[in-house]
Motif scaffolding. Structure first.
Motif, PDB file in Angstrom:
ATOM      1  N   GLY A  81       0.820  -1.211   0.000  1.00 26.05           N
ATOM      2  CA  GLY A  81       0.000   0.000   0.000  1.00 26.05           C
ATOM      3  C   GLY A  81       0.849   1.254   0.000  1.00 26.05           C
ATOM      4  N   TYR A  82       1.850   1.292   0.901  1.00 28.81           N
ATOM      5  CA  TYR A  82       2.764   2.430   0.934  1.00 28.81           C
ATOM      6  C   TYR A  82       3.516   2.549  -0.387  1.00 28.81           C
ATOM      7  CZ  TYR A  82       2.081   2.182   6.012  1.00 28.81           C
ATOM      8  OH  TYR A  82       1.547   2.146   7.269  1.00 28.81           O
ATOM      9  N   ALA A  83       3.947   1.398  -0.904  1.00 34.21           N
ATOM     10  CA  ALA A  83       4.722   1.388  -2.140  1.00 34.21           C
ATOM     11  C   ALA A  83       3.894   1.931  -3.299  1.00 34.21           C
ATOM     12  CB  ALA A  83       5.194  -0.030  -2.451  1.00 34.21           C
ATOM     13  N   ALA A  84       2.616   1.539  -3.378  1.00 35.70           N
ATOM     14  CA  ALA A  84       1.763   2.002  -4.465  1.00 35.70           C
ATOM     15  C   ALA A  84       1.562   3.515  -4.389  1.00 35.70           C
ATOM     16  CB  ALA A  84       0.419   1.280  -4.421  1.00 35.70           C
ATOM     17  N   CYS A  85       1.252   4.012  -3.202  1.00 36.02           N
ATOM     18  CA  CYS A  85       1.071   5.465  -3.027  1.00 36.02           C
ATOM     19  C   CYS A  85       2.343   6.212  -3.388  1.00 36.02           C
ATOM     20  CB  CYS A  85       0.663   5.784  -1.592  1.00 36.02           C
ATOM     21  SG  CYS A  85      -0.985   5.228  -1.143  1.00 36.02           S
ATOM     22  N   TYR A  86       3.463   5.724  -2.841  1.00 34.64           N
ATOM     23  CA  TYR A  86       4.740   6.396  -3.069  1.00 34.64           C
ATOM     24  C   TYR A  86       5.130   6.358  -4.542  1.00 34.64           C
ATOM     25  CZ  TYR A  86       9.779   7.116  -3.208  1.00 34.64           C
ATOM     26  OH  TYR A  86      11.035   7.546  -3.531  1.00 34.64           O
ATOM     27  N   LYS A  87       5.065   5.176  -5.139  1.00 32.32           N
ATOM     28  CA  LYS A  87       5.568   5.034  -6.508  1.00 32.32           C
ATOM     29  C   LYS A  87       4.741   5.814  -7.512  1.00 32.32           C
ATOM     30  CE  LYS A  87       8.596   3.094  -7.139  1.00 32.32           C
ATOM     31  NZ  LYS A  87       9.999   3.588  -7.168  1.00 32.32           N
ATOM     32  N   ILE A  88       3.411   5.784  -7.358  1.00 28.72           N
ATOM     33  CA  ILE A  88       2.572   6.516  -8.302  1.00 28.72           C
ATOM     34  C   ILE A  88       2.793   8.019  -8.157  1.00 28.72           C
ATOM     35  CG2 ILE A  88       0.184   7.050  -8.940  1.00 28.72           C
ATOM     36  CD1 ILE A  88      -0.480   4.127  -8.053  1.00 28.72           C
ATOM     37  N   LEU A  89       2.815   8.513  -6.914  1.00 28.45           N
ATOM     38  CA  LEU A  89       3.077   9.943  -6.701  1.00 28.45           C
ATOM     39  C   LEU A  89       4.462  10.331  -7.187  1.00 28.45           C
ATOM     40  CD1 LEU A  89       1.519  10.474  -3.156  1.00 28.45           C
ATOM     41  CD2 LEU A  89       0.662  11.382  -5.320  1.00 28.45           C
ATOM     42  N   GLN A  90       5.447   9.461  -6.916  1.00 27.98           N
ATOM     43  CA  GLN A  90       6.816   9.751  -7.334  1.00 27.98           C
ATOM     44  C   GLN A  90       6.927   9.835  -8.850  1.00 27.98           C
ATOM     45  OE1 GLN A  90       9.613   6.586  -7.529  1.00 27.98           O
ATOM     46  NE2 GLN A  90      11.276   7.769  -6.610  1.00 27.98           N
ATOM     47  N   ARG A  91       6.334   8.877  -9.554  1.00 21.95           N
ATOM     48  CA  ARG A  91       6.432   8.877 -11.009  1.00 21.95           C
ATOM     49  C   ARG A  91       5.691  10.053 -11.625  1.00 21.95           C
ATOM     50  NH1 ARG A  91      10.922   6.515 -10.555  1.00 21.95           N
ATOM     51  NH2 ARG A  91      10.990   4.237 -10.802  1.00 21.95           N
ATOM     52  N   VAL A  92       4.520  10.395 -11.067  1.00 18.83           N
ATOM     53  CA  VAL A  92       3.796  11.568 -11.565  1.00 18.83           C
ATOM     54  C   VAL A  92       4.627  12.824 -11.343  1.00 18.83           C
ATOM     55  CG1 VAL A  92       1.793  13.056 -11.180  1.00 18.83           C
ATOM     56  CG2 VAL A  92       1.489  10.582 -11.330  1.00 18.83           C
ATOM     57  N   TYR A  93       5.202  12.941 -10.149  1.00 18.50           N
ATOM     58  CA  TYR A  93       6.009  14.119  -9.834  1.00 18.50           C
ATOM     59  C   TYR A  93       7.263  14.185 -10.705  1.00 18.50           C
ATOM     60  CZ  TYR A  93       9.350  17.059  -7.379  1.00 18.50           C
ATOM     61  OH  TYR A  93      10.292  18.009  -7.095  1.00 18.50           O
ATOM     62  N   LYS A  94       7.973  13.041 -10.821  1.00 20.94           N
ATOM     63  CA  LYS A  94       9.266  13.039 -11.500  1.00 20.94           C
ATOM     64  C   LYS A  94       9.130  13.091 -13.018  1.00 20.94           C
ATOM     65  CE  LYS A  94      13.736  10.870 -10.828  1.00 20.94           C
ATOM     66  NZ  LYS A  94      14.455   9.952  -9.919  1.00 20.94           N
ATOM     67  N   TYR A  95       8.395  12.137 -13.574  1.00 23.29           N
ATOM     68  CA  TYR A  95       8.265  12.082 -15.023  1.00 23.29           C
ATOM     69  C   TYR A  95       7.347  13.172 -15.562  1.00 23.29           C
ATOM     70  CZ  TYR A  95      10.229   7.352 -14.489  1.00 23.29           C
ATOM     71  OH  TYR A  95      11.020   6.274 -14.187  1.00 23.29           O
ATOM     72  N   GLY A  96       6.299  13.497 -14.787  1.00 23.86           N
ATOM     73  CA  GLY A  96       5.386  14.547 -15.219  1.00 23.86           C
ATOM     74  C   GLY A  96       5.897  15.940 -14.911  1.00 23.86           C
ATOM     75  N   GLY A  97       6.712  16.063 -13.845  1.00 23.70           N
ATOM     76  CA  GLY A  97       7.209  17.374 -13.440  1.00 23.70           C
ATOM     77  C   GLY A  97       8.440  17.835 -14.193  1.00 23.70           C
ATOM     78  N   GLN A  98       9.294  16.897 -14.617  1.00 24.70           N
ATOM     79  CA  GLN A  98      10.525  17.277 -15.300  1.00 24.70           C
ATOM     80  C   GLN A  98      10.276  18.110 -16.559  1.00 24.70           C
ATOM     81  OE1 GLN A  98      11.810  16.110 -18.364  1.00 24.70           O
ATOM     82  NE2 GLN A  98      13.940  16.805 -18.202  1.00 24.70           N
ATOM     83  N   PRO A  99       9.255  17.789 -17.384  1.00 26.64           N
ATOM     84  CA  PRO A  99       9.018  18.640 -18.561  1.00 26.64           C
ATOM     85  C   PRO A  99       8.694  20.091 -18.200  1.00 26.64           C
ATOM     86  CG  PRO A  99       7.929  16.526 -18.843  1.00 26.64           C
ATOM     87  CD  PRO A  99       8.414  16.563 -17.425  1.00 26.64           C
ATOM     88  N   PHE A 100       7.998  20.313 -17.078  1.00 22.27           N
ATOM     89  CA  PHE A 100       7.712  21.689 -16.655  1.00 22.27           C
ATOM     90  C   PHE A 100       9.000  22.414 -16.284  1.00 22.27           C
ATOM     91  CE2 PHE A 100       3.524  19.714 -15.797  1.00 22.27           C
ATOM     92  CZ  PHE A 100       2.708  20.607 -16.468  1.00 22.27           C
ATOM     93  N   ALA A 101       9.872  21.730 -15.530  1.00 22.89           N
ATOM     94  CA  ALA A 101      11.154  22.329 -15.154  1.00 22.89           C
ATOM     95  C   ALA A 101      12.011  22.585 -16.391  1.00 22.89           C
ATOM     96  CB  ALA A 101      11.892  21.413 -14.167  1.00 22.89           C
TER      97      ALA A 101
END
Length: 304
Positions: A81-101
């Motif tokens: 459960g922790y892994a799913a929350c962490y990994k999905i948020l992490q991937r959205v933040y990292k892969y989705g956020g890098q193009p904005f930066a």
């Protein structure tokens, strides 16, 4: 300055496409690779030399080492459960956020990067720098990562407490190791996005990275993931050892660093690197390539 003197810009994708593509990649990754991640974390947390298959079995399966194979396999899913929350948020933040930066850097610093490194190198280095900035900010998700790692490597530390009880009890203690996490993420994310971008520039000659095929994304992700794991390995071992200790028995990163040098030698900083390249590497390649392919695919779908 003429347009050709600038490093080429990628086609912009929508924010929703970036979220959907990254989240889908995160869900697929956690579904396939969580047991592999558990094995990697347990190997990194092991303080002794492993010289036999019996010892390796003990390190990976802990108290279930003598159980039948299928029972042992199910012990590799703690903290899902922790892994799913962490990994999905992490991937959205990292892969989705890098193009904005990256778009911010292109808009404000493209001339500086082009003049210092040349258009092709400048574009790749802007992508790498954007990844590094996003990697540093990833520290906000640290509590979920801490809880995931403790469930995988030290479940006794929970002492029957649930998520909300732990949050209440530990507070900012869940950010223990934040400095080492940032120190690991900055070069690791720089290498991930940088090596990926350089591969797109010099192997495939892509002018617009969003136009890469699935095969091109897969190949360039191998370069990015390998570089990231190698660069971040020493700090990742220290970070994992900080996070997997009991809540009531913290130890500073510098103490761990000193003890590793003294008791285990320089090679201890690369413990678990080969298994990580063979296990976490494919996981990172899988999610990174998927996100890079799905984001423009979702973008095209929503623009129809």
């Amino acid at each position: 300055m003429s347009p050709t003197a600038h490093s080429a810009s990628d086609q912009k994708t929508t924010g929703l496409a970036r979220v959907l593509g990254s989240a889908t990649a995160g869900i697929a990754e956690i579904s396939v690779f969580h047991p592999v991640d558990t094995i990697s974390k347990r190997l990194m947390s092991n303080h002794t030399r492993v010289t036999s298959a019996h010892q390796l079995n003990q390190v990976i399966f802990k108290n279930a080492a003598m159980e039948p194979f299928f029972k042992r396999v199910f012990t590799l899913f703690p903290g899902l459960g922790y892994a799913a929350c962490y990994k999905i948020l992490q991937r959205v933040y990292k892969y989705g956020g890098q193009p904005f930066a990256n778009e911010f850097l292109v808009k404000n610093f493209r001339d500086e990067f082009d003049s210092l490194f040349g258009p092709k190198n400048g574009k790749a280095l802007m992508s790498a720098t954007a990844g590094s900035l996003i990697g540093i900010g990833e520290v906000v998700l640290l509590p979920l990562d801490v809880l995931k790692i403790k469930r995988q490597t030290n479940p006794e530390s929970f002492k029957g407490r649930g998520f909300l009880k732990i949050i209440t009890d530990e507070g900012f203690g869940l950010y223990r190791g934040w400095g080492w996490t940032m120190a690991r993420n900055a070069p690791g994310s720089f290498a991930l996005f940088g090596a990926n971008s350089f591969a797109k520039e010099y192997i495939f000659g892509l002018k617009d990275y969003t136009q890469a095929t699935w095969t091109q994304n897969f190949v360039t992700s191998i370069f990015g993931a390998s570089a990231s794991l190698i660069v971040s390995a020493p700090l990742d071992v220290i970070k994992t050892r900080i996070q997997n200790r009991n809540f009531d028995n913290p130890q500073s990163g510098f103490t761990i660093l000193k003890n590793m040098f003294k008791n285990e030698g320089i090679t201890s900083f690369f413990k678990g690197l080969v298994p990580k390249l063979l296990t976490t590497g494919p996981k990172l390649v899988f999610s990174f390539a998927m996100a890079q392919s799905l984001i423009p695919a979702f973008d095209k779908l929503m623009k129809k």
